[in-house]
Scaffold this active site. Structure first.
Site, PDB file in Angstrom:
ATOM      1  N   LYS A   1       0.847  -1.193   0.000  1.00  0.00           N
ATOM      2  CA  LYS A   1       0.000   0.000   0.000  1.00  0.00           C
ATOM      3  C   LYS A   1       0.879   1.237   0.000  1.00  0.00           C
ATOM      4  CE  LYS A   1       0.865   1.673   4.276  1.00  0.00           C
ATOM      5  NZ  LYS A   1       1.426   3.023   4.533  1.00  0.00           N
TER       6      LYS A   1
ATOM      7  N   ASP B   1      -2.566  -1.484  10.565  1.00  0.00           N
ATOM      8  CA  ASP B   1      -2.757  -1.492   9.111  1.00  0.00           C
ATOM      9  C   ASP B   1      -3.365  -2.798   8.596  1.00  0.00           C
ATOM     10  OD1 ASP B   1      -1.826   1.051   8.671  1.00  0.00           O
ATOM     11  OD2 ASP B   1       0.185   0.446   8.046  1.00  0.00           O
TER      12      ASP B   1
END
Length: 298
Positions: free
Chosen positions: A13, A139
């Site tokens: 990401k 996350d």
């Protein structure tokens, strides 16, 4: 239904925008950020083992294979919560840069939830996986979901967003490792004057306005990382000179990404970065849109 063997991709990401609002009494930082999956991935394979417990292999990656590894911790949590006695073997083929601000460890842990769910026939919903995943790292719930998302709280409050318009990314990881703990430990939230316009970026995503997105790119963690590691600033400069619409550090760094409208410009920027030896790992890639499962089987 159980399977004998499963393969999953674990996508990296980037943060199109990252703001830190405050430090909470429990020591966590409250954030507001736009998360985006990119087409750069690790490969994880899962198989049943004749012995009990978890066997983890990481190949040549400079990573531990025990409880210090988020892959191992995710597998152990699943097996504990689901009372799994069957042994499992997990093999990692690492491509995402390590300690890079790209959630490499978190996305690998997320792939474990998807992989063991399929391998062991656990029938966990995505929401159940996310609820367990936050115990591994802030996350991880986003990485379980993937795509484009507004992330709030400590990262666990997620709102899916439309994907950005197509473009080309250059992702460059300099030959340094940055500790997330160091960055957040040296972040003085009360002194930050320039906060990225996350609400404006959210609206630009909904309108499909790439310029509106790139014009609002910002990351308050750069106030710490750029000062400690000037190469981050230099990478941003080189990408912009080479034609990037904008460039930004991802997460706590040191990885920098640039957004380009043309592949030729992106490739030229990547070549320039290599020529200047600013980064040991350089990739020309793109976004993975929200219609894709961020941990697709292979």
């Amino acid at each position: 239904m159980k399977k004998d063997y499963v393969e999953r991709k674990a996508y990296a990401k980037i943060n199109l925008g990252l703001d830190v609002l405050r430090k909470r009494a429990d020591g966590y930082h409250e954030v507001k950020m736009i998360m985006q999956t990119v087409d750069l991935w690790d490969r994880l394979t899962f198989s049943l083992s004749a012995s009990q417990g978890i066997e983890l292999s990481v190949g040549a990656a400079p990573l531990p294979v025990g409880k210090e590894n988020l892959i191992y911790r995710a597998a152990a949590l699943i097996m504990e919560k689901k009372n799994i006695l069957q042994g499992v073997r997990i093999t990692l083929e690492k491509k995402i840069p390590v300690a890079a601000g790209m959630a490499g460890g978190s996305t690998d842990a997320a792939a474990v939830f998807h992989g063991l769910n399929e391998l062991l026939g656990l029938s966990m919903s995505r929401e159940e996986m996310k609820e367990l995943g936050v115990q591994i790292g802030a996350d991880v719930p986003y990485c379980i979901m993937g795509g484009t998302a507004l992330s709030e709280g400590i990262g666990e409050i997620l709102t899916p967003l439309p994907s950005p318009p197509p473009c080309v990314l250059v992702v460059a990881k300099p030959d340094i490792d940055v500790s997330t703990k160091f960055v957040y430990g040296n972040l003085h939230v009360e002194e930050i004057k320039d906060h990225p316009d996350i609400d404006g970026m959210t609206e630009a995503l909904r309108k499909g306005d790439l310029d509106g997105i790139t014009n609002r790119m910002g990351n308050v963690l750069e106030t710490v990382t750029v000062e400690a590691y000037p190469v981050v600033s230099e990478l941003k400069r080189v990408m912009k000179v080479a034609g990037a619409e904008n460039a930004l550090m991802s997460g706590s760094g040191p990885t920098v990404f640039g957004v380009f409208k043309e592949k030729e410009l992106a490739q030229g920027a990547a070549d320039k970065i290599k020529d200047l030896e600013l980064a040991g790992q350089v990739f020309v890639t793109g976004f993975v849109n929200s219609g894709c499962n961020s941990h697709d089987g292979i």
